[in-house]
Write a protein that holds these residues in place. Structure first.
Motif, PDB file in Angstrom:
ATOM      1  N   MET A   1      85.633  70.533  -9.342  1.00  7.47           N
ATOM      2  CA  MET A   1      84.825  69.641  -8.501  1.00  7.47           C
ATOM      3  C   MET A   1      84.870  68.216  -9.029  1.00  7.47           C
ATOM      4  SD  MET A   1      81.273  71.426  -7.474  1.00  7.47           S
ATOM      5  CE  MET A   1      80.989  71.781  -5.764  1.00  7.47           C
ATOM      6  N   ASN A   2      85.011  67.254  -8.123  1.00 10.70           N
ATOM      7  CA  ASN A   2      84.989  65.869  -8.594  1.00 10.70           C
ATOM      8  C   ASN A   2      83.595  65.266  -8.414  1.00 10.70           C
ATOM      9  OD1 ASN A   2      84.634  64.928  -5.939  1.00 10.70           O
ATOM     10  ND2 ASN A   2      86.849  64.928  -5.581  1.00 10.70           N
ATOM     11  N   CYS A   3      83.427  64.042  -8.930  1.00 12.44           N
ATOM     12  CA  CYS A   3      82.108  63.408  -8.948  1.00 12.44           C
ATOM     13  C   CYS A   3      81.499  63.309  -7.550  1.00 12.44           C
ATOM     14  CB  CYS A   3      82.192  62.019  -9.559  1.00 12.44           C
ATOM     15  SG  CYS A   3      82.552  62.061 -11.323  1.00 12.44           S
ATOM     16  N   GLU A   4      82.344  62.993  -6.594  1.00  6.91           N
ATOM     17  CA  GLU A   4      81.822  62.794  -5.239  1.00  6.91           C
ATOM     18  C   GLU A   4      81.253  64.094  -4.671  1.00  6.91           C
ATOM     19  OE1 GLU A   4      83.904  60.934  -1.400  1.00  6.91           O
ATOM     20  OE2 GLU A   4      84.436  59.988  -3.312  1.00  6.91           O
ATOM     21  N   VAL A   6      80.226  66.636  -6.379  1.00  2.00           N
ATOM     22  CA  VAL A   6      79.046  67.014  -7.163  1.00  2.00           C
ATOM     23  C   VAL A   6      77.833  66.213  -6.700  1.00  2.00           C
ATOM     24  CG1 VAL A   6      78.002  66.894  -9.460  1.00  2.00           C
ATOM     25  CG2 VAL A   6      80.281  67.859  -9.181  1.00  2.00           C
ATOM     26  N   ALA A   7      78.025  64.900  -6.515  1.00  4.09           N
ATOM     27  CA  ALA A   7      76.904  64.028  -6.126  1.00  4.09           C
ATOM     28  C   ALA A   7      76.273  64.511  -4.821  1.00  4.09           C
ATOM     29  CB  ALA A   7      77.383  62.590  -5.973  1.00  4.09           C
ATOM     30  N   ALA A   8      77.131  64.969  -3.901  1.00  2.04           N
ATOM     31  CA  ALA A   8      76.624  65.400  -2.597  1.00  2.04           C
ATOM     32  C   ALA A   8      75.748  66.639  -2.727  1.00  2.04           C
ATOM     33  CB  ALA A   8      77.793  65.676  -1.656  1.00  2.04           C
ATOM     34  N   LEU A   9      75.950  67.391  -3.796  1.00  2.00           N
ATOM     35  CA  LEU A   9      75.242  68.671  -3.905  1.00  2.00           C
ATOM     36  C   LEU A   9      74.151  68.693  -4.978  1.00  2.00           C
ATOM     37  CD1 LEU A   9      78.229  71.125  -3.482  1.00  2.00           C
ATOM     38  CD2 LEU A   9      76.328  70.809  -1.895  1.00  2.00           C
ATOM     39  N   LEU A  10      74.002  67.583  -5.702  1.00  2.00           N
ATOM     40  CA  LEU A  10      73.058  67.594  -6.826  1.00  2.00           C
ATOM     41  C   LEU A  10      71.627  67.920  -6.401  1.00  2.00           C
ATOM     42  CD1 LEU A  10      73.997  64.711  -9.262  1.00  2.00           C
ATOM     43  CD2 LEU A  10      73.903  67.154  -9.725  1.00  2.00           C
ATOM     44  N   ALA A  11      71.187  67.305  -5.306  1.00  2.00           N
ATOM     45  CA  ALA A  11      69.806  67.537  -4.865  1.00  2.00           C
ATOM     46  C   ALA A  11      69.634  68.986  -4.409  1.00  2.00           C
ATOM     47  CB  ALA A  11      69.448  66.576  -3.744  1.00  2.00           C
ATOM     48  N   GLY A  20      75.798  80.655  -6.208  1.00  2.00           N
ATOM     49  CA  GLY A  20      76.043  80.818  -7.634  1.00  2.00           C
ATOM     50  C   GLY A  20      77.330  80.198  -8.155  1.00  2.00           C
ATOM     51  N   LEU A  21      78.407  80.394  -7.413  1.00  2.00           N
ATOM     52  CA  LEU A  21      79.705  79.928  -7.880  1.00  2.00           C
ATOM     53  C   LEU A  21      79.762  78.404  -7.933  1.00  2.00           C
ATOM     54  CD1 LEU A  21      81.921  81.877  -8.632  1.00  2.00           C
ATOM     55  CD2 LEU A  21      83.097  81.288  -6.499  1.00  2.00           C
ATOM     56  N   ARG A  22      79.320  77.781  -6.846  1.00  3.29           N
ATOM     57  CA  ARG A  22      79.343  76.315  -6.806  1.00  3.29           C
ATOM     58  C   ARG A  22      78.316  75.738  -7.782  1.00  3.29           C
ATOM     59  NH1 ARG A  22      79.224  73.843  -0.945  1.00  3.29           N
ATOM     60  NH2 ARG A  22      77.645  75.438  -0.692  1.00  3.29           N
ATOM     61  N   SER A  23      77.187  76.445  -7.883  1.00  2.47           N
ATOM     62  CA  SER A  23      76.143  76.006  -8.803  1.00  2.47           C
ATOM     63  C   SER A  23      76.687  75.956 -10.231  1.00  2.47           C
ATOM     64  CB  SER A  23      74.951  76.960  -8.703  1.00  2.47           C
ATOM     65  OG  SER A  23      74.047  76.736  -9.733  1.00  2.47           O
ATOM     66  N   HIS A  24      77.447  76.967 -10.569  1.00  6.27           N
ATOM     67  CA  HIS A  24      78.052  77.026 -11.897  1.00  6.27           C
ATOM     68  C   HIS A  24      79.012  75.857 -12.092  1.00  6.27           C
ATOM     69  CE1 HIS A  24      79.638  78.842 -15.549  1.00  6.27           C
ATOM     70  NE2 HIS A  24      80.843  78.588 -15.094  1.00  6.27           N
ATOM     71  N   ALA A  25      79.823  75.586 -11.083  1.00  7.57           N
ATOM     72  CA  ALA A  25      80.791  74.487 -11.161  1.00  7.57           C
ATOM     73  C   ALA A  25      80.066  73.144 -11.318  1.00  7.57           C
ATOM     74  CB  ALA A  25      81.665  74.478  -9.908  1.00  7.57           C
ATOM     75  N   ILE A  26      78.958  73.000 -10.575  1.00  5.62           N
ATOM     76  CA  ILE A  26      78.200  71.743 -10.653  1.00  5.62           C
ATOM     77  C   ILE A  26      77.639  71.547 -12.060  1.00  5.62           C
ATOM     78  CG2 ILE A  26      76.100  70.569  -9.876  1.00  5.62           C
ATOM     79  CD1 ILE A  26      76.569  71.939  -7.129  1.00  5.62           C
ATOM     80  N   ARG A  27      77.042  72.607 -12.587  1.00  7.04           N
ATOM     81  CA  ARG A  27      76.429  72.470 -13.910  1.00  7.04           C
ATOM     82  C   ARG A  27      77.477  72.171 -14.983  1.00  7.04           C
ATOM     83  NH1 ARG A  27      72.714  77.481 -14.598  1.00  7.04           N
ATOM     84  NH2 ARG A  27      73.180  78.022 -12.449  1.00  7.04           N
ATOM     85  N   THR A 134      64.502  77.064 -18.097  1.00  6.18           N
ATOM     86  CA  THR A 134      65.354  77.334 -19.254  1.00  6.18           C
ATOM     87  C   THR A 134      66.824  77.030 -18.939  1.00  6.18           C
ATOM     88  OG1 THR A 134      65.246  79.653 -18.604  1.00  6.18           O
ATOM     89  CG2 THR A 134      63.940  79.008 -20.507  1.00  6.18           C
ATOM     90  N   LEU A 135      67.231  77.228 -17.692  1.00  5.59           N
ATOM     91  CA  LEU A 135      68.621  76.953 -17.333  1.00  5.59           C
ATOM     92  C   LEU A 135      68.869  75.458 -17.240  1.00  5.59           C
ATOM     93  CD1 LEU A 135      69.374  79.680 -14.662  1.00  5.59           C
ATOM     94  CD2 LEU A 135      70.245  79.544 -16.986  1.00  5.59           C
ATOM     95  N   GLY A 136      67.941  74.762 -16.615  1.00  8.19           N
ATOM     96  CA  GLY A 136      68.053  73.311 -16.544  1.00  8.19           C
ATOM     97  C   GLY A 136      67.652  72.773 -17.898  1.00  8.19           C
TER      98      GLY A 136
END
Lengths: 261, 178
Positions: A1-4, A6-11, A20-27, A134-136
């Protein structure tokens, strides 16, 4: 995942709305990218401030009384049915309903059932808050083992004051605190450690609708509750159920130290 | 169950949630009471439409509709101000350092900043942050697709970060040296 991306999905990630899968990639990305790390912090900052600063407007007692009268409910019970002014503990709704015995015996069955539901439901939410914290990286908002420091920090952010005690001698050092939003209200969360276990203790005013001491297990996390000092105490941890229950009951009583294994 | 028992079980327990939403939308305590009172009448009438879904979300849907009807009757000018095109026209200033600098002097309390948001943004923020509802539930209540909930929440947060002197996405806090 690139910054753009990730930024779209942070909120949405902070809202627990990313699979779960994308969440893992974002983190993973956030952990390794200073820029996105900052953005992520900003999202969490805002979340925390919104939850701490936005007033929750409970229904005025007069409105509640009027509505009850209109629907043929005994108005003398309006006060009992209203939440503590300015506070609202949705999780205890079942207990609030228990005041409704006047309505008839037919009710008792459904009331008991609802209480059981609320208990499990509340546990799910408490464990949800614990795992998210705890995860965050917002397990602790104020790190201190000094209860004289923690107490005013919490009091400044809540509309109630809680007793804070350290249990270091029993093997449960206090490590900090944070504010969570439980059932729509800012709630004090004390964070203790016991060996490798992190224990979150949610403390909020006990309403007349009491929480009976109870224990639940959700996804491998134990939840134990107790009452004391006019507060309801809800502890959750991956610590075993027996020690957790002893600990939270000890905390609530503010008395005998729980057995340490 | 008799109607008064249904009223108590399904509506009265969510009265605080309903009033809170109405109050955030209408701003005024008296207006919020009118909206909630109307919503309770409607809820009793449409009790049959509640099929095992969450009673709180169901009641909030009714409160929201009651509010917009109230608004159309009593404050038609606000309907225009806060409609879709007005929202689209709002500048997105969270990333603009000049604007951030200007705001340094007019930092709003966060609650005031939320109160100043256009309705479509305010309602998703209240439902998300104060009621902790999922995007799916908010979408149902606000009668918009989930994608719209997501984009409105995201715009609303950017606006709040801009106006409440918070750190903007990817930059230093407004009013703090870079």
């Amino acid at each position: 995942m690139n910054c753009e991306e990730v930024a779209a999905l942070l909120a949405a990630e902070a809202d627990d709305e990313v699979d779960g899968l994308r969440s893992h990639a974002i983190r993973k990305h956030v952990a390794g990218c200073a820029h996105c790390g900052q953005r992520h912090e900003a999202v969490l900052d805002l979340r925390q401030r919104l939850r701490a600063e936005l007033p929750y407007h409970a229904a005025p007692a007069a409105l509640r009384g009027r509505l009850m009268a209109e629907h043929g409910l005994p108005v003398s019970r309006a006060a009992a049915l209203a939440a503590v002014p300015g506070r609202r503990w949705r999780g205890f709704g079942g207990g609030v309903l228990a005041g409704g015995l006047a309505i008839g015996l037919v009710w008792v069955g459904s009331v008991v059932w609802q209480q059981a539901e609320f208990g499990q439901d509340l546990s799910e939410r408490v464990v949800g808050l614990h795992t998210r914290a705890t995860l965050g990286n917002r397990l602790i908002e104020v790190a201190s083992s000094d209860r004289h420091k923690l107490k005013p920090w919490l009091s400044a952010r809540l509309d109630y004051a809680i007793p804070v005690t350290d249990w270091v001698q029993a093997g449960f050092p206090l490590v900090g605190a944070r504010i969570d939003r439980l059932d729509g209200r800012p709630t004090a969360t004390l964070v203790y450690r016991h060996r490798d276990h992190v224990i979150d203790v949610f403390v909020r005013p006990d309403t007349h609708a009491t929480v009976r001491p109870s224990a639940h297990s959700v996804r491998g996390f134990n939840v134990a509750t107790a009452q004391g000092a006019q507060m309801a105490w809800l502890a959750t941890s991956d610590l075993n159920a027996t020690d957790l229950a002893a600990f939270v009951q000890g905390l609530a009583r503010g008395a005998v130290a729980p057995a340490s294994d | 169950l008799p109607p008064h028992a249904e009223f108590e079980r399904l509506i009265l327990v969510h009265l605080d949630a309903g009033y809170n939403l109405a109050r955030w939308l209408a701003h005024d305590a008296r207006d919020a009471e009118d909206v909630v009172q109307d919503a309770c009448l409607r809820a009793m009438k449409y009790m049959g439409s509640l099929h095992g879904e969450d009673a709180r979300a169901w009641f909030l849907t009714i409160v929201r509709r009651a509010f917009y009807d109230w608004l159309a009757r009593n404050r038609p000018a606000l309907m225009v101000r806060d409609d879709e095109s007005a929202i689209e026209a709002l500048p997105d200033e969270a990333d603009n350092p000049e604007q951030a600098l200007l705001r340094k002097t007019e930092r709003l309390a966060l609650a005031d900043a939320v109160a100043a948001l256009p309705l479509a943004f305010r309602e998703v923020i209240v439902l998300r942050e104060l009621e902790e509802l999922s995007y799916k539930e908010i979408a149902r209540i606000a009668d918009v697709p989930i994608g719209t909930v997501m984009s409105r929440l995201s715009r609303a947060r950017r606006l709040l970060q801009g106006s409440a002197g918070l750190r903007a996405y990817g930059g230093p806090a407004a009013g703090e040296p870079a």
